[in-house]
Design an enzyme around this catalytic site. Structure first.
Site, short mmCIF file in Angstrom:
data_model
loop_
_atom_site.label_atom_id
_atom_site.label_comp_id
_atom_site.label_asym_id
_atom_site.label_seq_id
_atom_site.Cartn_x
_atom_site.Cartn_y
_atom_site.Cartn_z
N TYR A 177 0.84 -1.21 0.00
CA TYR A 177 0.00 0.00 0.00
C TYR A 177 0.87 1.26 0.00
O TYR A 177 0.63 2.20 -0.76
CB TYR A 177 -0.90 -0.04 1.24
CG TYR A 177 -1.80 1.14 1.44
CD1 TYR A 177 -2.90 1.35 0.62
CD2 TYR A 177 -1.57 2.04 2.49
CE1 TYR A 177 -3.74 2.44 0.83
CE2 TYR A 177 -2.40 3.11 2.71
CZ TYR A 177 -3.49 3.31 1.88
OH TYR A 177 -4.32 4.39 2.09
N LYS A 181 0.99 4.10 -2.91
CA LYS A 181 0.64 5.49 -2.60
C LYS A 181 1.82 6.43 -2.83
O LYS A 181 1.63 7.59 -3.24
CB LYS A 181 0.14 5.58 -1.16
CG LYS A 181 -1.22 4.95 -0.94
CD LYS A 181 -2.27 5.52 -1.86
CE LYS A 181 -3.68 5.12 -1.46
NZ LYS A 181 -4.69 5.63 -2.42
#
Length: 307
Positions: A177, A181
């Site tokens: 993640y 991001k």
């Protein structure tokens, strides 16, 4: 303005596409954009938090809420990470509403695990849904904006991408993640440079709020005032909506944080303390110099400090 008339709203007449708009932060974006006069394509697959097959029709519920309030919206269930699906959703905006002015990339899933326990599928799924979808939808919209600009027609396009504190500062158990991001930040900076010539701005927002992805963190927590829930995901929408408006035309390539009543500019990588010699360094010289420079440098920011 006629007596009793309502102000038009900062996005009046504009057309917005919001991915991952069926719940949480994306839902707040879609509702606020509509409240401010935008016509909205509400994209959501309705999948579980880990990306499992579709369960419900949250997008339809958001559209129904917009229509009930007098706005204009349609649902879209294409996969934002698929380039053909992204093209279809952009074309839906053009077919239904005559064009597209705003892209809000918000689709996301979680597959949390420690690095040594993470499977390739955990990695690929998270990077695909977050980062590839940002690429696919932006590319599809930008292709049309470039054609409009080259044809001599004015473009006032907006792309607002969703990054995260995990991508900016790191977070244990979220290497997939965080990488996705952080990649979105790099994408934002480069796309801003490339698309400015066509009249398009590109910015990113790291939001905070109580959603499916964060409810275990914010469970039971409320804001300081009884009438203000600082962790309501809808609190992020005003910043995103303003960035989607014509007023923000001079702001591009920036990253912001938003949650509760807080808006912050995130300063990116900058050159810090430096020492230079007019020759090649010897390896045994590097350690003392590097420690001296690090002593003068700002400490590494953490996710907790950002809040």
């Amino acid at each position: 303005m006629a007596p009793g008339a309502k102000p038009a709203g900062c996005c009046h007449g504009r057309v917005a596409l919001v991915t991952g708009a069926g719940r949480g932060i994306g839902r707040g974006h879609a509702l606020e954009l509509a409240r401010q006069g935008a016509r909205v394509v509400v994209n959501d697959l309705g999948v579980a938090l880990d990306g499992a097959p579709a369960q419900s029709s949250e997008a339809e519920e958001v559209v129904a809420e917009i229509l009930a309030a007098g706005g204009m919206a349609v649902t879209d269930t294409n996969d934002a990470s698929d380039i053909e699906g992204a093209t279809r959703m952009v074309e839906r905006a053009r077919t239904e509403f005559g064009g597209i002015d705003i892209v809000v990339n918000n689709a996301g899933v979680l597959r949390d695990a420690a690095l040594v326990n993470m499977s390739p599928d955990d990695w690929d799924t998270v990077v695909r849904v977050h980062l590839r979808s940002t690429f696919a939808v932006t590319k599809s919209a930008a292709t049309g904006w470039r054609a409009e600009s080259k044809a001599g027609r004015p473009v006032d396009g907006r792309v607002i991408n969703t990054t995260s504190g995990a991508g900016l500062y790191g977070n244990v158990g979220q290497v997939n993640y965080a990488a996705a991001k952080a990649g979105i930040v790099g994408f934002t900076l480069t796309a801003a440079l490339e698309l400015s010539r066509y009249g398009v701005t590109v910015n990113a927002v790291a939001p905070g709020g109580r959603t499916r992805m964060t409810e275990h963190v914010f469970a039971g927590m409320l804001g300081e005032a009884a009438d203000f829930d600082a962790f309501d995901p809808a609190n992020v929408a005003p910043l995103v909506t303003w960035l989607a408006s014509p007023e923000s035309a001079d702001i591009t390539g920036r990253v912001f944080e938003a949650w509760g009543g807080r808006i912050a500019v995130v300063d990116g990588w900058r050159v810090g303390p430096t020492k230079e010699v007019a020759r090649r360094w010897e390896p045994d010289e590097v350690g003392p110099v590097l420690r001296e420079l690090l002593a003068d440098a700002a400490p590494v920011a953490s996710l907790l400090e950002s809040g």
